[in-house]
Design a protein around this motif. Sequence first.
Motif, PDB file in Angstrom:
ATOM      1  N   PHE A  28       0.869  -1.180   0.000  1.00 36.37           N
ATOM      2  CA  PHE A  28       0.000   0.000   0.000  1.00 36.37           C
ATOM      3  C   PHE A  28       0.905   1.230   0.000  1.00 36.37           C
ATOM      4  CE2 PHE A  28      -2.851  -3.257   1.400  1.00 36.37           C
ATOM      5  CZ  PHE A  28      -4.129  -2.850   1.023  1.00 36.37           C
ATOM      6  N   PRO A  29       0.929   1.984  -1.098  1.00 39.44           N
ATOM      7  CA  PRO A  29       1.849   3.125  -1.205  1.00 39.44           C
ATOM      8  C   PRO A  29       1.585   4.181  -0.143  1.00 39.44           C
ATOM      9  CG  PRO A  29       0.933   2.552  -3.345  1.00 39.44           C
ATOM     10  CD  PRO A  29       0.152   1.784  -2.329  1.00 39.44           C
ATOM     11  N   LYS A  30       2.691   4.858   0.253  1.00 42.40           N
ATOM     12  CA  LYS A  30       2.624   5.987   1.171  1.00 42.40           C
ATOM     13  C   LYS A  30       3.279   7.194   0.508  1.00 42.40           C
ATOM     14  CE  LYS A  30       3.119   3.161   5.383  1.00 42.40           C
ATOM     15  NZ  LYS A  30       3.960   2.955   6.598  1.00 42.40           N
ATOM     16  N   PRO A  31       2.894   8.407   0.899  1.00 41.50           N
ATOM     17  CA  PRO A  31       3.595   9.592   0.370  1.00 41.50           C
ATOM     18  C   PRO A  31       5.098   9.495   0.663  1.00 41.50           C
ATOM     19  CG  PRO A  31       1.605  10.248   1.517  1.00 41.50           C
ATOM     20  CD  PRO A  31       1.782   8.778   1.802  1.00 41.50           C
ATOM     21  N   GLY A  32       5.921   9.791  -0.326  1.00 41.27           N
ATOM     22  CA  GLY A  32       7.369   9.696  -0.169  1.00 41.27           C
ATOM     23  C   GLY A  32       7.946   8.399  -0.685  1.00 41.27           C
ATOM     24  N   ASP A  33       7.103   7.386  -0.955  1.00 40.89           N
ATOM     25  CA  ASP A  33       7.593   6.143  -1.546  1.00 40.89           C
ATOM     26  C   ASP A  33       8.169   6.437  -2.933  1.00 40.89           C
ATOM     27  OD1 ASP A  33       6.794   4.711   0.619  1.00 40.89           O
ATOM     28  OD2 ASP A  33       5.144   3.645  -0.372  1.00 40.89           O
ATOM     29  N   THR A  34       9.196   5.690  -3.296  1.00 34.80           N
ATOM     30  CA  THR A  34       9.770   5.805  -4.630  1.00 34.80           C
ATOM     31  C   THR A  34       9.420   4.564  -5.428  1.00 34.80           C
ATOM     32  OG1 THR A  34      11.635   7.094  -3.774  1.00 34.80           O
ATOM     33  CG2 THR A  34      11.877   6.168  -5.970  1.00 34.80           C
ATOM     34  N   PHE A  35       8.783   4.766  -6.574  1.00 33.40           N
ATOM     35  CA  PHE A  35       8.468   3.670  -7.487  1.00 33.40           C
ATOM     36  C   PHE A  35       9.526   3.621  -8.574  1.00 33.40           C
ATOM     37  CE2 PHE A  35       3.539   4.141  -6.934  1.00 33.40           C
ATOM     38  CZ  PHE A  35       3.646   3.607  -5.648  1.00 33.40           C
ATOM     39  N   LEU A  36       9.995   2.423  -8.890  1.00 34.26           N
ATOM     40  CA  LEU A  36      10.832   2.223 -10.069  1.00 34.26           C
ATOM     41  C   LEU A  36       9.931   1.642 -11.152  1.00 34.26           C
ATOM     42  CD1 LEU A  36      13.690   2.374 -11.277  1.00 34.26           C
ATOM     43  CD2 LEU A  36      14.065   0.029 -10.512  1.00 34.26           C
ATOM     44  N   LEU A  37       9.798   2.364 -12.245  1.00 35.36           N
ATOM     45  CA  LEU A  37       8.855   2.011 -13.299  1.00 35.36           C
ATOM     46  C   LEU A  37       9.573   1.558 -14.559  1.00 35.36           C
ATOM     47  CD1 LEU A  37       6.537   5.178 -13.117  1.00 35.36           C
ATOM     48  CD2 LEU A  37       6.365   3.088 -11.738  1.00 35.36           C
ATOM     49  N   GLU A  38       8.983   0.593 -15.233  1.00 28.49           N
ATOM     50  CA  GLU A  38       9.379   0.335 -16.622  1.00 28.49           C
ATOM     51  C   GLU A  38       8.271   0.924 -17.481  1.00 28.49           C
ATOM     52  OE1 GLU A  38      10.940  -3.027 -19.761  1.00 28.49           O
ATOM     53  OE2 GLU A  38      11.016  -3.392 -17.613  1.00 28.49           O
ATOM     54  N   THR A  39       8.645   1.815 -18.387  1.00 32.44           N
ATOM     55  CA  THR A  39       7.638   2.560 -19.122  1.00 32.44           C
ATOM     56  C   THR A  39       8.190   3.009 -20.464  1.00 32.44           C
ATOM     57  OG1 THR A  39       6.124   4.446 -18.994  1.00 32.44           O
ATOM     58  CG2 THR A  39       8.303   4.734 -18.016  1.00 32.44           C
ATOM     59  N   HIS A  40       7.375   3.710 -21.219  1.00 30.69           N
ATOM     60  CA  HIS A  40       7.791   4.203 -22.529  1.00 30.69           C
ATOM     61  C   HIS A  40       8.653   5.455 -22.371  1.00 30.69           C
ATOM     62  CE1 HIS A  40       4.659   7.281 -22.078  1.00 30.69           C
ATOM     63  NE2 HIS A  40       3.864   6.300 -21.688  1.00 30.69           N
ATOM     64  N   ASP A  41       9.400   5.778 -23.400  1.00 30.64           N
ATOM     65  CA  ASP A  41      10.373   6.865 -23.304  1.00 30.64           C
ATOM     66  C   ASP A  41       9.742   8.256 -23.305  1.00 30.64           C
ATOM     67  OD1 ASP A  41       9.564   6.804 -25.922  1.00 30.64           O
ATOM     68  OD2 ASP A  41      11.521   6.254 -26.755  1.00 30.64           O
ATOM     69  N   ARG A  42       8.395   8.337 -23.404  1.00 35.12           N
ATOM     70  CA  ARG A  42       7.722   9.646 -23.352  1.00 35.12           C
ATOM     71  C   ARG A  42       7.145   9.939 -21.970  1.00 35.12           C
ATOM     72  NH1 ARG A  42       5.879   6.670 -27.193  1.00 35.12           N
ATOM     73  NH2 ARG A  42       3.838   6.439 -26.213  1.00 35.12           N
ATOM     74  N   PHE A  43       7.279   8.994 -21.054  1.00 34.59           N
ATOM     75  CA  PHE A  43       6.645   9.128 -19.737  1.00 34.59           C
ATOM     76  C   PHE A  43       7.135  10.377 -18.997  1.00 34.59           C
ATOM     77  CE2 PHE A  43       6.385   8.468 -15.187  1.00 34.59           C
ATOM     78  CZ  PHE A  43       5.117   7.948 -15.003  1.00 34.59           C
ATOM     79  N   VAL A  44       8.445  10.615 -19.026  1.00 37.92           N
ATOM     80  CA  VAL A  44       9.019  11.730 -18.266  1.00 37.92           C
ATOM     81  C   VAL A  44       8.439  13.058 -18.735  1.00 37.92           C
ATOM     82  CG1 VAL A  44      11.128  12.995 -17.718  1.00 37.92           C
ATOM     83  CG2 VAL A  44      11.146  10.504 -17.725  1.00 37.92           C
ATOM     84  N   SER A  45       8.392  13.270 -20.048  1.00 33.21           N
ATOM     85  CA  SER A  45       7.868  14.542 -20.559  1.00 33.21           C
ATOM     86  C   SER A  45       6.381  14.693 -20.255  1.00 33.21           C
ATOM     87  CB  SER A  45       8.119  14.643 -22.061  1.00 33.21           C
ATOM     88  OG  SER A  45       7.472  13.584 -22.755  1.00 33.21           O
ATOM     89  N   GLN A  46       5.653  13.582 -20.208  1.00 31.10           N
ATOM     90  CA  GLN A  46       4.208  13.647 -19.957  1.00 31.10           C
ATOM     91  C   GLN A  46       3.877  13.877 -18.487  1.00 31.10           C
ATOM     92  OE1 GLN A  46       2.732   9.974 -21.550  1.00 31.10           O
ATOM     93  NE2 GLN A  46       2.876  10.631 -23.702  1.00 31.10           N
ATOM     94  N   GLN A  47       4.703  13.340 -17.581  1.00 35.40           N
ATOM     95  CA  GLN A  47       4.369  13.376 -16.154  1.00 35.40           C
ATOM     96  C   GLN A  47       5.269  14.300 -15.323  1.00 35.40           C
ATOM     97  OE1 GLN A  47       1.724  11.851 -14.964  1.00 35.40           O
ATOM     98  NE2 GLN A  47       1.229  10.833 -16.910  1.00 35.40           N
TER      99      GLN A  47
END
Length: 594
Positions: free
Chosen positions: A361-380
């Motif tokens: 159950f995520p908490k504020p301050g948790d760090t997620f390591l994601l596998e995603t598409h190369d446009r994710f950073v610019s979108q989020q």
Amino acid sequence: MNMVLSPDAIQTLAVIVFCFGLLVFSRYPADAILVGGVGLLTLLDIITAEEALIGMSNEGMATVAMLFVVARGLAQTGVVGWVSTNLLGRPKSTEVAQLRLMLPVAAMSTVLNNTPVVAMMVPAVSDWAKRLNLNVSQLMIPLSYAAIVGGTCTLVGSSTNLVINGMLMEGHPEVGLSMFDLAWVGIPCVVVVIIFTLVFSRWLLPHRGEKESQVFGDARQYIVEMEVEVNSPLVGKSIEDAGLRQLPGMYLIEIDRADQLITAVSPNEILVGGDHLIFAGDVRSVVDLKNIHGLKIAEKQVFKLSSGAHARCLVEVVVSRGFPQLGKSIRDMRFRNVYGAAIIAVARDGERIKTKIGDIFPKPGDTFLLETHDRFVSQQRYSKNFLLVSEIENSQPVRHEQRNIAAAIMVLMVISVALGLLTMFKAAIVAAGLMIVTRCITVQDARQSVNWQVVLVIAASIGLGGAMEKTGAALVIANIMINATAQSPTGTLIGLFVLTAGFSAMISNLAAAVLIFPIAVAASQQLGVDVVPFAVTVMIAASACFATPIGYQTNLMVYGPGNYRFADFLKIGLPLTLLVGITTILIVPLVWAF
């Protein structure tokens, strides 16, 4: 012959000495210092703009640039990882590692151009050092030195040998050297270089670079679950043999095998297809783990991502208080559907989260390591859901399915040069182009792979060397030194070696050899002795480029990856040059009598 330095020659030498002083005693980058030196000579009207820029069109410089692309292609397809694992092995100490590295590199360089050998080995050695937790700075200079000295053993081992032999046969057709004549002096030089490096490198080489002593409890410590693929090359291997025992910054916690949970995993535990391996480690180690051939991320959501595998990367995000899915487990929040990304690991205040990812159950301050598409950073990047969004550098998947193609391109490049079908420059261009066409590397990665600092250092060095030749400074110094020892054949050999090695440290070794060779011929005629020992001495001395990074392009190729400073080469290179010089002067007269 004029033995007086012209005003232009004096100014040129003053600029070069000033540049060398900055290289040795300051921490300014080498490319800035040398480009500045060329710029100063241009402002003084000693060289023209065209002469200052001639290095940018130099074939050797362009060859090195193309080889960076080839090397990146080899790294991104897993060839580098295969070489570091299978050729170099798992030595237990730095000295054994140096021996395991230098022997095959020296052997390859006897018959192959040493530039592609080093281009292939640099990323392999970086990977190898990281896996074994060794100081990369203890390995990169030995790699270059082994390649350099290996080239002294045969006529084809160095382009310098071929050029000088060609010049020798033009004036003396009857005394040309055969393929292995140089081995009489080359092999002893190889032995001297390897022994000296093994014995003294611990004191003369720096202990810096990528050696990391990872401490469990990193603030961004991830738990990641990997699955051994059914047809994986790791199946049937022990944890130790598979290279999963001593991963830097990564610790194997347990193995989940069907209904059996194996904790306190033994290094002799045999891997089975379908095993789930649970690791704890930092983010860079997760990237390395993900790129091991035969392992895949166990999180099934990864395989449901719409983007192709090679268009993905790893991204870290920090959960904010405004994250709308707080209060739900990761399994229930449908993260992939909302964000087009799969959570592969979670870090929380340095804690080791033992729960499976889906049950967290995520908490504020948790760090997620994601596998995603190369446009994710610019979108989020500016999303209120995340406090931080950051892409992990070089986290694109390794293209293991392209490994054989990349290896074949490398082999064809080497063979075409060895057989004389193509020049090194043409072969490197073809190989780089094939890497892109066959999708071993993307166009964007090819652009980013070129180390422009090294390219500028080579180009600027050529400009400085051209100034020495144009002003006559090189020729005046050469004649002064040769005339000082002209009455003694052995003394002349010593003078030739010192002079050629000295010029090779400042200009390219080929330019130094071509510059000194006519003086060597004149000295042999003046003494009335055979020219061959003088020619051989020039060949070996031109390759004894150990004392500076700018004298030989393989030194420049390891300069950045080894995290070296200019003085590091002086410290180990000067005594090594002296030893190779002594070896040469002792052996040459015995093999080729005066």
